[in-house]
Scaffold this active site. Structure first.
Site, PDB file in Angstrom:
ATOM      1  CB  ALA A   1      -0.926   0.001   1.216  1.00 15.75           C
TER       2      ALA A   1
ATOM      3  CE  LYS B   1       9.911   1.925  -1.666  1.00 13.16           C
ATOM      4  NZ  LYS B   1       9.246   0.628  -1.492  1.00 13.16           N
TER       5      LYS B   1
ATOM      6  CG  LEU C   1       4.256   2.198   4.657  1.00 12.08           C
ATOM      7  CD1 LEU C   1       3.301   3.024   3.810  1.00 12.08           C
ATOM      8  CD2 LEU C   1       4.670   2.960   5.911  1.00 12.08           C
ATOM      9  CB  CYS C   2       4.791   0.613  -0.611  1.00  8.06           C
ATOM     10  SG  CYS C   2       6.004   0.643  -1.938  1.00  8.06           S
ATOM     11  CG  PHE C   3       7.431   4.711   0.600  1.00  8.25           C
ATOM     12  CD1 PHE C   3       8.542   5.364   0.111  1.00  8.25           C
ATOM     13  CD2 PHE C   3       6.342   4.554  -0.248  1.00  8.25           C
ATOM     14  CE1 PHE C   3       8.585   5.862  -1.180  1.00  8.25           C
ATOM     15  CE2 PHE C   3       6.365   5.049  -1.545  1.00  8.25           C
ATOM     16  CZ  PHE C   3       7.499   5.714  -2.010  1.00  8.25           C
TER      17      PHE C   3
END
Length: 236
Positions: free
Chosen positions: A69, A143, A127-129
């Site tokens: 996400a 990132k 969470l993608c980050f």
């Protein structure tokens, strides 16, 4: 280059998905920057909603690509579509990912940012980050660019988020208190955003050729609006 527009989240995802078809039909590389009408959380194509608590005032969409996400809020968002008939269309998933991020990294470095490609590592939350994966872009280990890819029989599409500012309080509301101390580019550097977009486009043109502006006409937007419900999870 498709002219930049600001659209609701589901419509953005529909346009990105259609870029695969438009690119193949035109036998041309397509690229666009775009904005979000409202803050939006996008889920990966196969991602479950477990562990995500999105406030009612934020839209939720599902991407045509995989991954985890993202909160789309204060960022530069991009999408690149490449027909498989051209040489770059023969690259593997990881090779194409490395190419795209190398070009963005070069634009960031040219703008004076100490950006580099990450080594292989992956976070373990929704969470993608929370952590970079291989060939994603980091500054001081944090990132700042994340992207995802999907493929059709005729095209490769990669779209992604270049974070300008992170809203840690909002991220903690959505993803929980364990969100790491993330940063966006403008949290670290004083950068002219418009000039940065121009540098990124120039890097892509070095590889894919000079772009011509394509306006999203009424027929293209009609097609995208008809498809947008496929990507809508929740609209404010």
């Amino acid at each position: 280059m498709i002219e930049k527009g600001v659209f609701p989240g589901a419509l953005n995802m529909a346009i990105d998905s259609l870029m695969a078809e438009w690119s193949a039909n035109m036998n041309s590389v397509l690229f666009r920057f775009y904005g979000w009408k409202r803050p939006t959380v996008s889920l990966g194509r196969f991602q479950k909603e477990d562990g995500i608590n999105v406030p009612d005032w934020i839209d939720v969409v599902r991407r045509p690509s995989g991954g985890r996400a993202l909160l789309h809020h204060r960022e530069i968002t991009y999408c690149l579509a490449v027909p498989k008939k051209i040489n770059f269309g023969k690259l593997s998933v990881l090779e194409f990912h490395r190419l795209v991020h190398s070009l963005i990294r070069d634009a960031l470095v040219e703008a004076g940012l100490h950006a580099e490609l990450s080594s292989e590592r992956r976070g373990n939350t929704a969470l993608c980050f929370d952590a970079p994966s291989r060939y994603e872009i980091v500054i001081n280990g944090v990132k700042v660019v994340g992207s995802a890819q999907f493929r059709t029989a005729e095209s490769i599409v990669e779209h992604g988020s270049i974070v300008l500012k992170q809203d840690i309080d909002l991220l903690k509301t959505i993803f929980g208190e364990d969100v790491p101390p993330l940063k966006g580019i403008l949290d670290l550097y004083d950068v002219d955003v418009k000039a940065l977009e121009e540098r990124i486009l120039a890097q892509f043109e070095k590889v894919f050729g000079t772009s011509r502006k394509i306006q999203l006409d009424s027929s293209m937007l009609k097609e995208a609006r008809e498809r947008s419900p496929l990507y809508e999870v929740r609209r404010r």
